[in-house]
Design an enzyme around this catalytic site. Structure first.
Site, mmCIF file in Angstrom:
data_model
loop_
_atom_site.group_PDB
_atom_site.id
_atom_site.type_symbol
_atom_site.label_atom_id
_atom_site.label_comp_id
_atom_site.label_asym_id
_atom_site.label_seq_id
_atom_site.Cartn_x
_atom_site.Cartn_y
_atom_site.Cartn_z
ATOM 1 N N SER A 285 0.837 -1.251 -0.076
ATOM 2 C CA SER A 285 -0.021 0.165 0.161
ATOM 3 C C SER A 285 0.955 1.393 -0.048
ATOM 4 O O SER A 285 2.092 1.159 0.667
ATOM 5 C CB SER A 285 -0.917 0.123 1.426
ATOM 6 O OG SER A 285 -1.515 1.363 1.426
ATOM 7 N N TYR B 282 -2.043 0.947 10.195
ATOM 8 C CA TYR B 282 -2.026 0.317 8.769
ATOM 9 C C TYR B 282 -1.004 0.345 8.116
ATOM 10 O O TYR B 282 -0.443 -0.710 7.492
ATOM 11 C CB TYR B 282 -3.364 0.886 8.224
ATOM 12 C CG TYR B 282 -3.540 0.273 6.643
ATOM 13 C CD1 TYR B 282 -4.149 -1.027 6.577
ATOM 14 C CD2 TYR B 282 -3.136 0.896 5.736
ATOM 15 C CE1 TYR B 282 -4.253 -1.419 5.294
ATOM 16 C CE2 TYR B 282 -3.152 0.382 4.394
ATOM 17 C CZ TYR B 282 -3.794 -0.617 4.209
ATOM 18 O OH TYR B 282 -3.962 -1.208 2.905
ATOM 19 N N GLU C 32 0.210 3.527 1.686
ATOM 20 C CA GLU C 32 0.238 4.174 3.095
ATOM 21 C C GLU C 32 1.550 3.653 3.862
ATOM 22 O O GLU C 32 2.121 4.168 4.921
ATOM 23 C CB GLU C 32 -0.705 3.411 3.887
ATOM 24 C CG GLU C 32 -2.057 3.889 3.676
ATOM 25 C CD GLU C 32 -2.171 5.343 4.068
ATOM 26 O OE1 GLU C 32 -1.629 5.596 4.973
ATOM 27 O OE2 GLU C 32 -3.061 6.031 3.259
#
Length: 318
Positions: A122, A146, A124
Site C-alpha cells: 500500500s 495500517y 500508506e
C-alpha cells in the site's frame, strides 16, 4: 493447470482476481473469515474458512491446496479501523503476510518447484514521503498502524526474496470500483451523489477535503498484480495512475456525473472523519510497472468516478 490461493477473496480486489483466474482455467482457492458468505464469486472458487492471524491454520491450508500462485489480498483494509485496533492490525496485516511467506517457502522446499507470491502492499507504507511522486526507492515512513503493518510485510517480502521465494510486492495506490463498500470514502461519495441527485436534496459529511490521493480502477490494478506474480524476476512495483487529485476533486467529479450543480452546498466537513495523521499528498510513479511488467495503466479519473456514480444511480428506485 495453475492452482491459485487468494486471501481476501471476498473483497473488491479478490473478487475481480477470482473472476480473472477462473476465466483463465485456473483452480482457485479462496480464504474467507468465519461467518463470511461472499456473494457474486464464480461458483468454481473453492472457499476455505480461516484467519490471517492463525499462522498454523494458514500453513495447513497452503500444504493442503499446494498452490502455484499465492495472492495475499486479505487483512485490515481501513486506516481508520487500524487506529482503533492497532494490535489486531499488526497481527493480521503484518504477521499474517509473513506466515503466508513462510508457508509458501516451505511448500517450495518440500515440493521442489517454484511457488510465486503476490503481496498487496500500500502507498500508506510511505506515510509522509520524502519525494513526489513516490517510486520503488522511496523511503518507508508510515504514519498509521495500517501503514506500519503493511511496511513490515513489505520489508519481509524482500527478506523472503533473498531466501529464494519469488514474492513480489505491488505498492497499490487508491483503486476503486462499484464493489467498494460504503465504508470507503470514495463509495460514500458516489452513493451520496447518486442519492442527492435522485432526491433533489441531502448532505454528505466528510473529513479533510484537501487530502490528495492517486486514484485508479481496481480491475486494472488486479491486472498489474497478476503480471507481477508471473514476472520472471520477483520485485517491488509501484502501481498507480501517476496523478493526484484532492477529495474535493473526487466530490466535484461525482456530483457532476450525477448531474448535480454546486456540490458545495451539499457537503459539510465533520472533524470525526479527519484522520489523526493524514499525508497531504500521495502520488505514485508507475514507470517501472509499465516498463517491466508491460502494464498498460489505468482508466481516466473521470471515467472511474462516472462508472461508480452510474452504478449507484442504478441501485436506487426510479
Amino acid at each position: 493447470m495453475t492452482v491459485a490461493l487468494v486471501t481476501g477473496v471476498a473483497g473488491q480486489d479478490g473478487s475481480y482476481l477470482a473472476e480473472r483466474l477462473v476465466a483463465e482455467g485456473a483452480t482457485v482457492h479462496g480464504l474467507v473469515r468465519e461467518g463470511e458468505h461472499p456473494a457474486g464469486l464464480p461458483g468454481e472458487v473453492r472457499l476455505h474458512t480461516g484467519d490471517l492471524g492463525d499462522a498454523e491454520g494458514l500453513a495447513a491450508l497452503v500444504r493442503r491446496t499446494a498452490p502455484d500462485e499465492v495472492y495475499n489480498l486479505g487483512g485490515i483494509s481501513s486506516v481508520a479501523y487500524s487506529w482503533q485496533h492497532p494490535v489486531e492490525t499488526a497481527a493480521v496485516t503484518g504477521l499474517g503476510a509473513v506466515a503466508l511467506y513462510e508457508a509458501a517457502w516451505r511448500l517450495q522446499e518440500e515440493a521442489g518447484r517454484p511457488v510465486r507470491v503476490l503481496q498487496a502492499s500500500s502507498a500508506e507504507i510511505f506515510g509522509t514521503p520524502d519525494r513526489t511522486p513516490q517510486d520503488e526507492r522511496t523511503a518507508l515512513g508510515p504514519t498509521s498502524p495500517y501503514g506500519a503493518a503493511k511496511a513490515y510485510a513489505h520489508q519481509l517480502a524482500a527478506v523472503y526474496r533473498a531466501r529464494g521465494l519469488g514474492v513480489s510486492s505491488c505498492v497499490l495506490y487508491n483503486h476503486e470500483s462499484p464493489r467498494r463498500p460504503e465504508t470507503f470514502v470514495t463509495r460514500k461519495i458516489t452513493a451520496a451523489a447518486a442519492r442527492i441527485a435522485r432526491q433533489g436534496s441531502g448532505t454528505l459529511a466528510l473529513g479533510n477535503l484537501d487530502a490528495r490521493r492517486d486514484w485508479g480502477w481496481a480491475p486494472d490494478y488486479v491486472d498489474a498484480m497478476v503480471r507481477a506474480v508471473r514476472h520472471p524476476v520477483a520485485d517491488d512495483f509501484v502501481v498507480a495512475s501517476g496523478t493526484s487529485r484532492s477529495v474535493a476533486d473526487f466530490v466535484a467529479a461525482a456530483f457532476a456525473a450525477a448531474g448535480v450543480d454546486d456540490w458545495g452546498r451539499h457537503v459539510t466537513v465533520d472533524p470525526r472523519f479527519v484522520r489523526p495523521a493524514d499525508p497531504a499528498e500521495q502520488v505514485g510513479d508507475p514507470r517501472r510497472a509499465r516498463a517491466e511488467l508491460g502494464w498498460p495503466g489505468t482508466l481516466a479519473f473521470e471515467e472511474i468516478v462516472g462508472r461508480m456514480v452510474r452504478h449507484d444511480l442504478a441501485l436506487l428506485p426510479s
